[in-house]
Every structure is written in structure tokens, then in C-alpha cells.
Design an enzyme around this catalytic site. Structure first.
Site, PDB file in Angstrom:
ATOM      1  N   ASP A  19      41.592  17.921  27.634  1.00  0.00           N
ATOM      2  CA  ASP A  19      41.214  19.233  26.972  1.00  0.00           C
ATOM      3  C   ASP A  19      42.538  19.858  26.354  1.00  0.00           C
ATOM      4  OD1 ASP A  19      39.841  21.114  26.070  1.00  0.00           O
ATOM      5  OD2 ASP A  19      39.445  21.957  28.191  1.00  0.00           O
ATOM      6  N   GLY A  22      42.931  21.570  20.824  1.00  0.00           N
ATOM      7  CA  GLY A  22      43.117  22.588  19.701  1.00  0.00           C
ATOM      8  C   GLY A  22      44.183  23.738  20.011  1.00  0.00           C
ATOM      9  N   TRP A  24      46.822  22.656  21.522  1.00  0.00           N
ATOM     10  CA  TRP A  24      48.127  22.202  20.983  1.00  0.00           C
ATOM     11  C   TRP A  24      48.503  22.532  19.507  1.00  0.00           C
ATOM     12  CZ3 TRP A  24      49.907  18.587  17.811  1.00  0.00           C
ATOM     13  CH2 TRP A  24      50.972  17.908  17.909  1.00  0.00           C
ATOM     14  N   SER A  64      31.498  15.578  24.038  1.00  0.00           N
ATOM     15  CA  SER A  64      30.228  16.125  24.757  1.00  0.00           C
ATOM     16  C   SER A  64      29.112  16.380  24.066  1.00  0.00           C
ATOM     17  CB  SER A  64      30.522  17.252  25.712  1.00  0.00           C
ATOM     18  OG  SER A  64      30.454  18.379  24.675  1.00  0.00           O
ATOM     19  N   GLU A  66      27.404  18.657  23.550  1.00  0.00           N
ATOM     20  CA  GLU A  66      27.733  20.306  23.565  1.00  0.00           C
ATOM     21  C   GLU A  66      28.882  20.176  22.110  1.00  0.00           C
ATOM     22  OE1 GLU A  66      27.962  19.438  26.787  1.00  0.00           O
ATOM     23  OE2 GLU A  66      26.005  20.186  27.201  1.00  0.00           O
ATOM     24  N   ASN A  67      29.630  19.167  22.129  1.00  0.00           N
ATOM     25  CA  ASN A  67      30.729  19.194  20.937  1.00  0.00           C
ATOM     26  C   ASN A  67      30.233  19.139  19.606  1.00  0.00           C
ATOM     27  OD1 ASN A  67      33.127  17.581  23.263  1.00  0.00           O
ATOM     28  ND2 ASN A  67      32.911  19.579  22.775  1.00  0.00           N
ATOM     29  N   ARG A 189      36.899  23.818  35.367  1.00  0.00           N
ATOM     30  CA  ARG A 189      35.428  23.606  35.157  1.00  0.00           C
ATOM     31  C   ARG A 189      35.285  21.976  34.842  1.00  0.00           C
ATOM     32  NH1 ARG A 189      35.995  27.599  30.964  1.00  0.00           N
ATOM     33  NH2 ARG A 189      36.547  26.713  29.014  1.00  0.00           N
TER      34      ARG A 189
HETATM   35  C1  IPE Z   1      35.122  19.157  27.547  1.00  0.00           C
HETATM   36  O1  IPE Z   1      36.085  19.967  26.827  1.00  0.00           O
HETATM   37  C2  IPE Z   1      34.731  18.116  26.721  1.00  0.00           C
HETATM   38  C3  IPE Z   1      35.808  16.964  26.258  1.00  0.00           C
HETATM   39  C4  IPE Z   1      36.753  16.765  26.706  1.00  0.00           C
HETATM   40  C5  IPE Z   1      35.115  16.111  25.480  1.00  0.00           C
HETATM   41  P1  IPE Z   1      35.331  21.226  25.965  1.00  0.00           P
HETATM   42  O2  IPE Z   1      36.539  21.644  25.467  1.00  0.00           O
HETATM   43  O3  IPE Z   1      34.258  20.913  25.171  1.00  0.00           O
HETATM   44  O4  IPE Z   1      34.915  22.121  27.308  1.00  0.00           O
HETATM   45  P2  IPE Z   1      34.647  23.633  27.497  1.00  0.00           P
HETATM   46  O5  IPE Z   1      34.006  24.120  26.300  1.00  0.00           O
HETATM   47  O6  IPE Z   1      35.992  24.086  27.414  1.00  0.00           O
HETATM   48  O7  IPE Z   1      33.913  23.717  28.693  1.00  0.00           O
HETATM   49  C1  IPE Z   2      39.766  18.389  23.687  1.00  0.00           C
HETATM   50  O1  IPE Z   2      40.332  19.256  22.978  1.00  0.00           O
HETATM   51  C2  IPE Z   2      38.867  17.385  22.633  1.00  0.00           C
HETATM   52  C3  IPE Z   2      37.589  17.354  22.697  1.00  0.00           C
HETATM   53  C4  IPE Z   2      36.790  18.423  23.281  1.00  0.00           C
HETATM   54  C5  IPE Z   2      36.873  16.617  21.778  1.00  0.00           C
HETATM   55  P1  IPE Z   2      39.710  20.832  22.617  1.00  0.00           P
HETATM   56  O2  IPE Z   2      39.364  20.553  21.192  1.00  0.00           O
HETATM   57  O3  IPE Z   2      38.513  21.193  23.574  1.00  0.00           O
HETATM   58  O4  IPE Z   2      40.652  21.631  22.529  1.00  0.00           O
HETATM   59  P2  IPE Z   2      40.802  23.169  23.228  1.00  0.00           P
HETATM   60  O5  IPE Z   2      40.188  23.304  24.385  1.00  0.00           O
HETATM   61  O6  IPE Z   2      40.166  24.135  22.086  1.00  0.00           O
HETATM   62  O7  IPE Z   2      42.327  23.564  23.295  1.00  0.00           O
HETATM   63 MG    MG Z   3      38.386  22.366  25.166  1.00  0.00          MG
END
Ligand code: IPE
Ligand code: IPE
Ligand code: MG
Length: 245
Positions: A19, A22, A24, A64, A66-67, A189
Site C-alpha cells: 500500500d 498513490g 508516494w 482487490s 474493490e479496486n 486494516r
Molecule cells: C489494499 O489497498 C489493496 C491492495 C493493496 C491491492 P487499498 O489501498 O485498496 O485499501 P484501502 O482502500 O486503503 O483499505
Molecule cells: C497500493 O497503493 C496499490 C494498489 C492498491 C493497487 P495505493 O494505490 O492504494 O496507494 P495509496 O493508498 O492511495 O497511497
Molecule cells: Mg491504498
């Protein structure tokens, strides 16, 4: 730091919630997709470091269910990066005897990604080294529902179903449960990751953002794990007294 590792107390299975890509990028005033791009180097590092350390199973949470809510450009970029990674890293996987496996729902993934995943799985199927799972289009709840559906389809009655049998219907059938769950970027989480399998995992959360996560951070996590006292609901084991001569 590596010399402080106890080779007899390595986690058999490490699972990582990658995680912070974004954030970074945001810190550098870059678009989010650049964060994902930078995250690929950290994936490469983690896979090689775990294989070298002698870890049996590594599971990385890449996408995920949800992504899919994210902007179209971000989703297509993540898929493109995954495809490129699988193409470019194939030789490294083979070289390190790594067995690759996608865990998650295949339905809903683009056809070219499914083909690339299937070919990486096929090419590494007989490898005897580390098992490397990528959780993609993955949801822990969906995995449990899929296992329940399989139990129904197999006609398994209530008597036939216990925890062990149920575990054998999950995507991770035959693999040990994660001993160590790492999450980067400080979030406390589990975000729908391996809900069944992490029942007794030790959790290590680091503030390091995923694109900055390197071998030394992995070592830190394993050293932290080795300091934990795992009880599984029991009590602290008393130190063995030495018998007097
Ligand atoms: C968890 O990260 C899913 C992955 C790392 C692929 P998210 O960034 O999607 O999780 P939330 O939304 O912060 O719970
Ligand atoms: C994890 O980084 C990558 C995926 C969930 C695919 P994020 O994209 O969730 O980065 P943040 O949480 O917005 O910083
Ligand atoms: Mg994230």
C-alpha cells in the site's frame, strides 16, 4: 542485519499488503500511476529477497475486487504494469525456481491478462522453489463464498466439512497459512485480504510507502516477527529448567 536472522524461525508464508503507491506519487507531485510504476521495483525486490531468504510462500496483494472503483486510467495502468511485469520477470521466476500462481476471481479480468497469468503459471508449474501468489481481483470474502459454493457443488454434507476440509477449498489449498502479514504505508486494516488464512498471522505495519520498500525493510519485518511470542490461544511456555547433574 541479515546475520541477526534466525534461520530456524523463518516465517513459512509471508503475505504483503502493498500500500501507499498513490501517496508516494502525491508527495512528489506526480500522477498516481507513477507511484504504481515505481512500486514494480519493490515487487521485484521482495520476490527475489524472499526467494533468497528461503521463504516457502510469498503472497502479494496487487488488486482487490474493490479496486475496480478507481479511475479507469489507474485500473488500466495497473493491468498493463502487471502484464509487463509477468513478461519481463518470467526468466527471473524460472531462474529462481519460483512457482507462480494467481489467486482471485478470473472472471472480470481482461482476456490478455488472463492469458499472461495462465502462461506464467504453466511455465513455472513444476518449479520446486518458492510459491509466489499474486492476489488479483481478490476479495477474502469472495474467496470464502467461492469455497462454500465448491463445497455445495461437491455435495459435501455438514459432517464432511471441517476447518481442514474447508481450507482445502480455498484458493491457497495446500499452502501453509501466512505467519507474517506485512502492510506498508501505516494503515491499520486488513482490507479484505486472506481473511480465513490470517487467523493467527503476526502483523507488521510499517510507515514505509510501498515503492520505498526494500530488502532491509523486509528483514526488519522478519526480525520483528522473530521477537514475537506466538500463543495460538494458549499460555506462555515456561522456560525449560536445566536438570541438575
Ligand atoms: C489494499 O489497498 C489493496 C491492495 C493493496 C491491492 P487499498 O489501498 O485498496 O485499501 P484501502 O482502500 O486503503 O483499505
Ligand atoms: C497500493 O497503493 C496499490 C494498489 C492498491 C493497487 P495505493 O494505490 O492504494 O496507494 P495509496 O493508498 O492511495 O497511497
Ligand atoms: Mg491504498
Amino acid at each position: 542485519m541479515a546475520h541477526r536472522l534466525d534461520p530456524l524461525k523463518l516465517p513459512a508464508h509471508i503475505a504483503i499488503i502493498m500500500d501507499g503507491n498513490g501517496r508516494w506519487a502525491a508527495r512528489r507531485h506526480l500522477p498516481r500511476v507513477q507511484g504504481h510504476q515505481a512500486g514494480v521495483d519493490a515487487v521485484r525486490d521482495a520476490v527475489e529477497a524472499c526467494a533468497r531468504m528461503g521463504i516457502s510462500v510469498l503472497t502479494l496483494y496487487a488488486f482487490s475486487t474493490e479496486n475496480w472503483k478507481r479511475p479507469q486510467l489507474e485500473v488500466t495502468t495497473l493491468m498493463r504494469l502487471l502484464k509487463r511485469y509477468l513478461k519481463q520477470e518470467r526468466h527471473t521466476l524460472v531462474e529462481h525456481h519460483i512457482r507462480f500462481r494467481m489467486i482471485g476471481r478470473h472472471e472480470g479480468l481482461p482476456a490478455d491478462i488472463r492469458a499472461e497469468l495462465a502462461s506464467a503459471e504453466r511455465e513455472t508449474a513444476d518449479a520446486a522453489g518458492m510459491q509466489f501468489n499474486i492476489a488479483l481481483n481478490y476479495s477474502g470474502r469472495a474467496e470464502i463464498v467461492d469455497a462454500a459454493r465448491r463445497a455445495v457443488a461437491l455435495g459435501l454434507g455438514a459432517d464432511a466439512l471441517d476447518e481442514q476440509r474447508f481450507g482445502s477449498l480455498l484458493y491457497t489449498a495446500g499452502q501453509p497459512d501466512p505467519d507474517l502479514l506485512i502492510r506498508t504505508s501505516g494503515e491499520m486494516r486488513v482490507s479484505n485480504f486472506l481473511l480465513w488464512q490470517i487467523a493467527y498471522a503476526e502483523i507488521h505495519v510499517t510507515d514505509v510507502l510501498w515503492p520505498d520498500f526494500r530488502c532491509r525493510h523486509l528483514l526488519e519485518a522478519v526480525l520483528d516477527y522473530q521477537q514475537r511470542e506466538r500463543r495460538y490461544g494458549g499460555i506462555k511456555q515456561p522456560a525449560r529448567r536445566r536438570r541438575s547433574p
